[in-house]
Write a protein that holds these residues in place. Structure first.
Motif, PDB file in Angstrom:
ATOM      1  N   ALA A  14      -7.110  40.452 -50.535  1.00  0.00           N
ATOM      2  CA  ALA A  14      -8.043  41.426 -51.111  1.00  0.00           C
ATOM      3  C   ALA A  14      -8.986  42.022 -50.084  1.00  0.00           C
ATOM      4  CB  ALA A  14      -8.855  40.779 -52.243  1.00  0.00           C
ATOM      5  N   GLY A  15      -8.453  42.265 -48.889  1.00  0.00           N
ATOM      6  CA  GLY A  15      -9.236  42.950 -47.873  1.00  0.00           C
ATOM      7  C   GLY A  15     -10.210  42.077 -47.127  1.00  0.00           C
ATOM      8  N   LYS A  16     -10.238  40.765 -47.440  1.00  0.00           N
ATOM      9  CA  LYS A  16     -11.187  39.892 -46.740  1.00  0.00           C
ATOM     10  C   LYS A  16     -10.703  39.518 -45.349  1.00  0.00           C
ATOM     11  CE  LYS A  16     -13.043  37.877 -50.981  1.00  0.00           C
ATOM     12  NZ  LYS A  16     -12.872  36.760 -51.919  1.00  0.00           N
ATOM     13  N   VAL A  17      -9.412  39.738 -45.123  1.00  0.00           N
ATOM     14  CA  VAL A  17      -8.804  39.354 -43.842  1.00  0.00           C
ATOM     15  C   VAL A  17      -8.187  40.574 -43.188  1.00  0.00           C
ATOM     16  CG1 VAL A  17      -6.836  38.074 -42.888  1.00  0.00           C
ATOM     17  CG2 VAL A  17      -8.362  36.962 -44.517  1.00  0.00           C
ATOM     18  N   LYS A  18      -8.353  40.652 -41.862  1.00  0.00           N
ATOM     19  CA  LYS A  18      -7.673  41.713 -41.118  1.00  0.00           C
ATOM     20  C   LYS A  18      -6.753  41.056 -40.095  1.00  0.00           C
ATOM     21  CE  LYS A  18     -11.589  43.499 -39.821  1.00  0.00           C
ATOM     22  NZ  LYS A  18     -12.756  44.295 -39.412  1.00  0.00           N
ATOM     23  N   VAL A  19      -5.686  41.790 -39.731  1.00  0.00           N
ATOM     24  CA  VAL A  19      -4.784  41.278 -38.674  1.00  0.00           C
ATOM     25  C   VAL A  19      -4.724  42.322 -37.555  1.00  0.00           C
ATOM     26  CG1 VAL A  19      -2.491  40.333 -38.164  1.00  0.00           C
ATOM     27  CG2 VAL A  19      -3.443  40.110 -40.475  1.00  0.00           C
ATOM     28  N   PRO A  20      -5.761  42.386 -36.727  1.00  0.00           N
ATOM     29  CA  PRO A  20      -5.793  43.384 -35.654  1.00  0.00           C
ATOM     30  C   PRO A  20      -4.943  42.935 -34.460  1.00  0.00           C
ATOM     31  CG  PRO A  20      -7.834  42.120 -35.653  1.00  0.00           C
ATOM     32  CD  PRO A  20      -6.992  41.549 -36.759  1.00  0.00           C
ATOM     33  N   MET A  21      -3.622  43.018 -34.634  1.00  0.00           N
ATOM     34  CA  MET A  21      -2.697  42.522 -33.611  1.00  0.00           C
ATOM     35  C   MET A  21      -1.739  43.646 -33.197  1.00  0.00           C
ATOM     36  SD  MET A  21      -0.023  39.334 -33.921  1.00  0.00           S
ATOM     37  CE  MET A  21       0.909  40.001 -35.276  1.00  0.00           C
ATOM     38  N   VAL A  22      -1.407  43.634 -31.893  1.00  0.00           N
ATOM     39  CA  VAL A  22      -0.388  44.581 -31.417  1.00  0.00           C
ATOM     40  C   VAL A  22       0.830  43.776 -31.008  1.00  0.00           C
ATOM     41  CG1 VAL A  22       0.233  46.299 -29.676  1.00  0.00           C
ATOM     42  CG2 VAL A  22      -2.097  46.225 -30.590  1.00  0.00           C
TER      43      VAL A  22
END
Lengths: 324, 440
Positions: A106-114
């Motif tokens: 529900a948008g509480k987690v982000k996965v800023p990975m390349v």
């Protein structure tokens, strides 16, 4: 402006971002002392140390999964897969975890990975090391997909990808690693989702990306001598897709050829064509839209057969002549 | 005072002219009646004069443009005069005239994509959009697509080569635009081109290039167009018969030699001059040869006017010697020489051609023995003159050499009967065989 290679541009983007943001780190197979299978990470372990340039075991599921975990905790990992074909090993991590997590929580987690990887053929690396699988990822909501065609684009797009809060599949073209181009030394970013007109034209549009961009430009130059004006649109980012640019060029010329290195059947070209058909650009079409892609065939090892499978300048030229 | 310069109408059958060349530039001062441009009509090229004194303010058309007569082609006035805004081109006029008809016409289809010829026409989406925009029936557009489909450029071509009303008529007739030849400005197909010439319509042939025969299209000059039109009309409309008569010209040639003895070359009279004189005398005595056919009546003309065919570079022209019966042979000869010379230099005035009663055409210098000339409408007949030949004849039991000439007379059988032509022919023959009668 100075010229550097595509591989150097990728390294410069990673190094600059790692200097700028201490949360950025880099991991993958043989990227440290060995500098990666294509020499992309030369000198990086010396500059950033083994804590930020991490050699991993040969287990894609393990280190992509580790990357996702790090990203969830606030790090910005760059994970290198030696060959894009190997992604098949870790599909669950990419498709079910990296792409979904933000939504599942529900948008509480982000996965800023390349996830950086060497894609495409033309190097004699045979069926398991030569594929272009971008259409596998563009089909998964939650992933961004980038395919740079020049050193300049590679640097600017990779920096944007690293700063993006989503999981970005960054598909480098292994055949382009040694190609050179002008790249500014200063910091710059190219926004994801923005296509680039690599050549203006008025008679026919070639919509393409990756390794096929330069090939298309060469054909355009040849046809220019005959008075045929070819516009070459480099998509650069397949997801999100710059549909406005596609529709605009289709309306401008009324004749479109879509070119990609991946297999034509069920390839990304179908999405590009549909984008045109579903828009008002349809009414400006003055010829059936053509696709040029690889044959429906595993990439052969034999160099002659390999060349026959992939799109060539000749095949692009033929397709253009068919719509003119 | 601003004045219009118009494309002149230099003859009843002149409908358009070519603005060959402007002789003045914009801004040049011009005198009243000073030549300001060259115009090529069906018949001749001539200078056209200024309608007023002033300055050439504006040229509306470029050199080489073909324009309907009375089209305003420029303006003369005082410097600073304002040129009218409504300088609509002839093309705009064509379309405007037809537009008014269109409003009254119900043959325009609303659904342009469905042809009058039934079925769905293969066309690109762009071609369909254009067809809708121009309200053109796709069925009348000749397709160039690889799969037989109509493409955008095909629609544009059809639109630019025809007027909306012409297209509506073409559509109603189930034909294609390219089947027609346009007579409007710039070759535009007008409604009348479609209505008047259904038989003459033809598909533009595809030029094929095989290994030994290369086809090149050579456009018709104004003169060639007129020749073609006249010949077809004469050939189709006139019930023509050719009769040949042979005259002994031994005495006439001897007389001619005497007349020409010691005379400067340019003043020598020719066999043709003598024949024109003989035809003139016969024409005066045979009034049916001075008639023209006019549906329900004949028109009888009094003037003894004879056309003399002159072959010129790029065609044929027939200047006329007027009142031949009132002129002596040397005057006739001088006039023919002068007319022929000016014909070759394109210097004839409009009234020096046409309105003759009979024409004389001479192929003798080429050694022709017999031919069937075509009547120059509306004349009653034409005299074809052949070569002088050496013919053996018996005179007082002795074989002698006589000079004879064949005259091939084609006549309009609506006006003349064979026996009447024989009388005429025998009279011409009489004058040629008794040349001293020609001198009085």
């Amino acid at each position: 402006m100075r010229e550097i290679t595509y591989a150097e541009a990728v390294r410069e983007a990673m190094s600059e971002e790692m200097r700028r943001d201490e949360n950025v780190f880099f991991m993958g197979e043989d990227i440290g002392v060995y500098c990666g299978a294509f020499g992309v990470s030369k000198g990086m372990v010396q500059e950033f140390g083994e804590k930020r340039v991490i050699d991993t075991p040969i287990s894609e599921t393990a280190f992509v999964g580790a990357g996702i975990g790090a990203a969830v905790t606030g790090m910005r990992p760059i994970v290198e897969l030696m060959f894009s074909d190997f992604m098949a090993v870790c599909y669950d991590q990419i498709i079910n975890q990296a792409a979904k997590m933000h939504f599942m929580f529900a948008g509480k987690v982000k996965v800023p990975m390349v996830i950086r990887t060497a894609a495409g053929g033309g190097t004699g690396a045979a069926a398991q090391h030569s594929q272009s699988l971008e259409q596998m990822y563009t089909h998964v909501p939650g992933l961004k997909v980038v395919v740079p065609s020049t050193p300049y684009d590679a640097k600017g797009l990779l920096k944007s990808a690293i700063r993006d809060d989503n999981c970005v599949m960054f598909l480098e073209q292994k055949k382009l690693y040694r190609t050179k181009g002008e790249v500014p030394e200063e910091d710059y970013v190219i926004p994801l989702g923005k296509a680039d007109i690599k050549r203006e034209g008025k008679d026919v549009s070639v919509i393409t990306y990756g390794r096929m961009v330069q090939m298309s430009l060469d054909v355009a130059e040849k046809l220019e001598k005959e008075g045929v004006s070819v516009e070459v649109l480099d998509l650069r980012t397949l997801s999100p897709l710059d549909t406005d640019a596609i529709i605009k060029t289709a309306k401008k010329t009324g004749k479109v050829v879509v070119v990609h290195e991946s297999v034509k059947f069920a390839g990304f070209g179908g999405e590009v064509v549909s984008t045109i058909m579903e828009s008002d650009a349809f009414f400006t079409l003055d010829a059936p839209v053509k696709r040029v892609g690889a044959l429906y065939c595993p990439v052969p090892f034999n160099p002659t057969l390999e060349a026959a499978v992939f799109p060539s300048a000749d095949r692009i030229e033929t397709a253009i002549r068919e719509v003119l | 005072m601003i004045k219009e310069i118009i494309m002149p109408k230099n003859g009843m059958d002149m409908f358009e002219g070519v603005l060959v060349k402007w002789l003045k530039n914009e801004g040049d001062p011009v005198e009243y009646e000073e030549p300001i441009f060259m115009v090529e009509t069906d018949k001749i090229t001539m200078e056209s004069e200024s309608p007023a004194k002033g300055v050439l303010l504006k040229k509306l058309y470029e050199d080489g443009t073909t324009l309907p007569v009375f089209t305003v082609i420029g303006y003369i006035g005082d410097p600073g005069d304002k040129i009218p805004d409504n300088t609509e081109t002839a093309i705009e006029k064509d379309e405007k005239n037809e537009k008014q008809e269109i409003n009254k016409s119900d043959i325009i289809k609303n659904d342009a994509a469905v042809s009058s010829q039934g079925g769905k026409i293969p066309a690109t989406p762009y071609a369909r959009e254009l067809a809708k925009e121009y309200n053109i029936d796709l069925g009348i557009v000749t397709p160039s697509g690889k799969h037989g489909e109509v493409r955008g450029d095909d629609v544009k071509k059809a639109v630019s080569s025809s007027t909306p009303l012409a297209r509506a008529v073409i559509s109603a007739e189930g034909k294609a635009v390219l089947e027609f030849t346009g007579s409007g400005t710039g070759g535009k197909i007008l409604k009348n081109d479609v209505l008047q010439q259904p038989e003459k319509t033809k598909k533009v042939p595809e030029i094929t290039h095989d290994s030994h025969d290369e086809v090149v299209n050579i456009p018709l000059s104004g003169m060639r167009k007129v020749i073609a039109k006249r010949m077809i009309s004469s050939s189709n409309n006139v019930p023509a018969v050719t009769q040949c008569v042979r005259a002994d010209v031994t005495e006439m040639l001897a007389l001619r030699e005497k007349i020409n003895d010691g005379v400067e070359k340019q003043d020598k009279i020719s066999v043709n001059d003598l024949i024109v004189a003989a035809v003139g005398k016969a024409l005066a005595n045979n009034e049916r040869f001075r008639m023209t056919f006019n549906e329900d009546h004949f028109e009888l003309h009094s003037a003894i006017d004879i056309g003399v065919a002159v072959s010129i570079d790029g065609g044929l022209i027939v200047p006329v010697v007027r009142d031949v019966n009132k002129k002596n042979i040397s005057l006739i000869s001088r006039e023919i020489k002068d007319l022929a010379k000016r014909a070759r230099n394109n210097m004839l005035s409009a009234d020096e051609c046409g309105n003759a009663r009979i024409s004389v055409t001479n192929l003798g210098m080429y050694g022709v023995y017999s031919f069937t000339p075509i009547i120059n409408e509306p004349e009653a007949a034409i005299v074809g003159v052949c070569a002088v030949e050496d013919v053996p004849a018996v005179e007082n039991g002795v074989l002698v050499n006589r000079k004879k000439i064949m005259l091939c007379i084609t006549f309009d059988h609506r006006i003349l009967n064979g026996s009447e032509v024989c009388e005429f022919a025998n009279e011409v023959k009489f004058y040629l065989e008794n040349p001293c009668k020609l001198l009085i």
